[in-house]
Design an enzyme around this catalytic site. Structure first.
Site, PDB file in Angstrom:
ATOM      1  N   LYS A 174      59.254  42.330  38.746  1.00 17.59           N
ATOM      2  CA  LYS A 174      59.883  43.643  38.930  1.00 17.59           C
ATOM      3  C   LYS A 174      61.088  43.750  37.998  1.00 17.59           C
ATOM      4  O   LYS A 174      61.872  42.793  37.892  1.00 17.59           O
ATOM      5  CB  LYS A 174      60.314  43.780  40.389  1.00 17.59           C
ATOM      6  CG  LYS A 174      60.830  45.171  40.779  1.00 17.59           C
ATOM      7  CD  LYS A 174      61.188  45.231  42.270  1.00 17.59           C
ATOM      8  CE  LYS A 174      61.614  46.627  42.708  1.00 17.59           C
ATOM      9  NZ  LYS A 174      61.950  46.687  44.152  1.00 17.59           N
ATOM     10  N   SER A 231      60.075  50.911  46.523  1.00 12.36           N
ATOM     11  CA  SER A 231      60.355  50.957  45.106  1.00 12.36           C
ATOM     12  C   SER A 231      59.535  50.000  44.244  1.00 12.36           C
ATOM     13  O   SER A 231      59.460  50.187  43.040  1.00 12.36           O
ATOM     14  CB  SER A 231      61.839  50.647  44.889  1.00 12.36           C
ATOM     15  OG  SER A 231      62.133  49.301  45.224  1.00 12.36           O
ATOM     16  N   SER A 269      60.800  48.317  50.473  1.00 15.50           N
ATOM     17  CA  SER A 269      60.318  48.418  49.092  1.00 15.50           C
ATOM     18  C   SER A 269      59.267  47.388  48.680  1.00 15.50           C
ATOM     19  O   SER A 269      58.717  47.476  47.587  1.00 15.50           O
ATOM     20  CB  SER A 269      61.498  48.332  48.117  1.00 15.50           C
ATOM     21  OG  SER A 269      62.206  49.539  48.103  1.00 15.50           O
TER      22      SER A 269
END
Lengths: 492, 95
Positions: free
Chosen positions: A78, A158, A182
């Site tokens: 990420k 997210s 997330s």
């Protein structure tokens, strides 16, 4: 040889060790999948060279008999984790072009364990969002589509780049971070698995900060075993993070068991929210049946302050964000916007106006307001008190049960654009995931079935502090019974 | 509690985010919508409840007071939008 991108983390690791294929062959297969999947916009930066270097090193290590836990496994990272020498953006223009001179502890541990990096995955800007639509680098498009139409769906957020890349088999696993859901919500939206460990298990050092008392890194992969393997290499004490827990990392993978005999699984009655779609209720019931079939005793429990969790979160998280994001001032790193003749204060304001997206600004403004003179006690102190009550609810529930089982999200994936006009309706997506975040508890999402439209639905398991093993075991028990084998039809 | 235009301008100024008149006007109802929603917390009885300070009990550690890092000026300055003579450079602040 069959397509190596069909293999998950355990299968790649074991197949590589057995000599079925080289690490380089595996890396090349995933690099090709990443290149072929650009329509999904899951990556902000591709790093094939990193994956190849790690693979070549793994091949060398194998012949030298020096295998490491993740030798031969390439991963997605990420783009919230600082990676030395590789652009780290947090999906914001504010950090476009930022190249950290240091490595986050989590990625450092993963690379030290032999893993390679296929690229930096797209996300909601500064991890603020539930659909990946706040990224400054464009929406991630879910590989999943509803039966019979081509409407672009949200991969969740997210960690939407992570979930989309795993579901599309561009990566066998990825790192995620979870502040209010997330990791779990994107996993639920894409038919993948993801675990947020106990707050403090994974070091926050080198992770771009959003809300420090909530931010926690975790693993995302195709199944529960792969999540356990990855998390084992990410977790561990780090003196560079003041809230890092100085406790040993258990051997989660070795101890995995889908046998829930002797476990009491609690069903929190307050999660049966008004207007819950019938298929989410049916999914939940299916999960309860799975747990019972695995030997668990089912008990009803109460978490009285569940309804207050979201408003509490939307005071605490923006408050911490407004403080954390004060560092983006156009002086030390990141964007600088210096209008002609502007002074220092004007430069700050112009830089932050130009660098932050709308949702980030909204949260900074809310946070600034609730922390401002005269309002601090009414909002922030009050929220921290309610947070204490929410944590106490869980403590009391865990007196009569060992684990909690709930749906992960109130619906299947929604379409891009469907919810972003109204911030509040987007926030409500995290209704089931936020309470465990506020209490710092380990929680995971595993696929439980498909919606009527053919989209994945996730079940959430929440455990006691430090009981990742219990969470993973229950996840495995559900996985073994759900028989979730659906995959998105390839259209990209 | 609700915010009006001057309050939004003040918050934006405290947060060092430049907003145009149109942006500030659009933010007013957005913030009020969110603040109205979080207002429900005031109905929760929190008498005698201590605000949470640590989500997982954890004692703060001390470490030896020794230098563990340093002499990395160029690394520190590498991402600066403007660096001169080994320093971060900013617009003139003293006339």
């Amino acid at each position: 040889m069959s397509d190596l991108t069909n293999l998950g983390i355990a299968a790649l690791r074991d197949g590589f060790r057995a000599g079925d294929f080289s690490a380089r062959e595996a890396a090349d297969a995933f690099i090709a999948a990443v290149a072929a999947g650009r329509d999904l916009n899951a990556f902000i930066t591709e790093t094939p060279d990193h994956a190849i270097a790690a693979a070549d090193e793994a091949d060398r290590a194998r012949s030298a008999g020096e295998l490491r836990p993740l030798s031969g496994v390439p991963l997605g990272i990420k783009d919230l984790f600082c990676t030395a020498g590789v652009q780290t953006t947090a999906a914001s223009h504010m950090l476009e072009g930022f190249v950290p001179p240091y490595e986050s502890t989590v990625t450092s541990k993963l690379f030290g364990a032999g893993a390679g990096m296929l690229g930096k995955l797209n996300l909601d800007q500064f991890a603020m969002g539930s659909s990946n639509e706040t990224s400054a680098f464009g929406n991630v498009i879910s590989p999943w589509r509803r039966g019979g139409d081509t409407v672009a769906l949200a991969p969740g957020g997210s960690s939407g780049g992570s979930s989309a890349a795993i579901a599309a088999r561009m990566v066998p696993g990825a790192t995620g971070t979870d502040t209010g859901g997330s990791i779990r919500q994107p996993a639920a939206f894409t038919g993948t698995s993801g675990i947020k460990p106990t707050y403090g298990r994974c070091s926050r050092f080198g992770i771009v900060a959003f809300a420090s008392s909530l931010d926690q890194a975790g693993s995302m992969a195709r199944d529960v075993r792969d999540c356990a393997i990855l998390l084992e290499q990410m977790a561990g004490f780090d003196p560079k993070d003041a809230t890092s827990l100085d406790v040993p990392v258990p051997r989660w993978e070795d101890n995995l068991s889908g046998d829930l005999k002797g476990k009491r699984v609690g069903i929190p009655r307050e999660y049966r929210v008004e207007g819950m779609p019938a298929e989410i209720e049916a999914l939940w019931q299916r999960g309860i049946d799975f747990a019972r079939d695995a030997g668990a005793e089912i008990v009803e429990v109460s978490l009285p302050h569940t309804r207050q969790a979201l408003p509490t979160y939307y005071i605490i998280a923006p408050a911490e964000a407004s403080s954390n994001l004060a560092r983006y001032d156009g002086v030390r790193y990141g964007l600088r916007d210096l209008p002609d003749g502007a002074g220092l204060q004007d430069m700050y304001a112009a830089t932050r106006a130009a660098g932050f997206g709308a949702e980030v600004k909204r949260r900074i403004l809310i946070g600034t307001y609730v922390l401002s003179a005269g309002y601090y006690d009414a909002y922030y102190t009050k929220a921290q008190k309610v947070r204490a009550l929410i944590a106490r609810d869980f403590e009391r529930a865990f007196e009569t049960c060992d684990l909690l089982l709930t749906p992960t999200a109130p619906s299947a994936a929604f379409a891009l654009g469907e919810k972003n006009a109204d911030p509040l309706s987007m926030y409500l997506n995290d209704v089931f995931t936020v309470p465990a975040s506020l209490a710092g508890l380990p929680a995971m999402s595993v696929p439980g079935g498909l919606s009527a439209e053919g989209l994945p639905l996730g079940l959430q398991i929440i455990g006691r502090p430090l009981d990742e093993q219990g969470v993973l075991d229950a996840g495995l028990a559900i996985e073994q019974r759900a028989g979730f084998t659906a995959r998105p039809d390839r259209w990209w | 509690m609700s915010v009006d235009l001057p309050t939004v301008r003040k918050i934006a100024s405290l947060a060092r985010i430049a907003v145009t008149d149109a942006e500030a006007a659009a933010i007013v109802p957005e913030l009020n919508n969110i603040l109205g929603w979080v207002e429900q917390l005031s109905a929760v009885d929190t008498d005698g409840i201590a605000p949470m300070t640590a989500v997982i009990p954890n004692s703060l550690r001390l470490r030896d007071d020794v230098v563990t890092d340093g002499n990395r000026r160029d690394d520190v300055l590498k991402n600066a939008p403007q660096a001169e003579h080994g320093f971060f450079a900013v617009p003139k602040v003293i006339e």
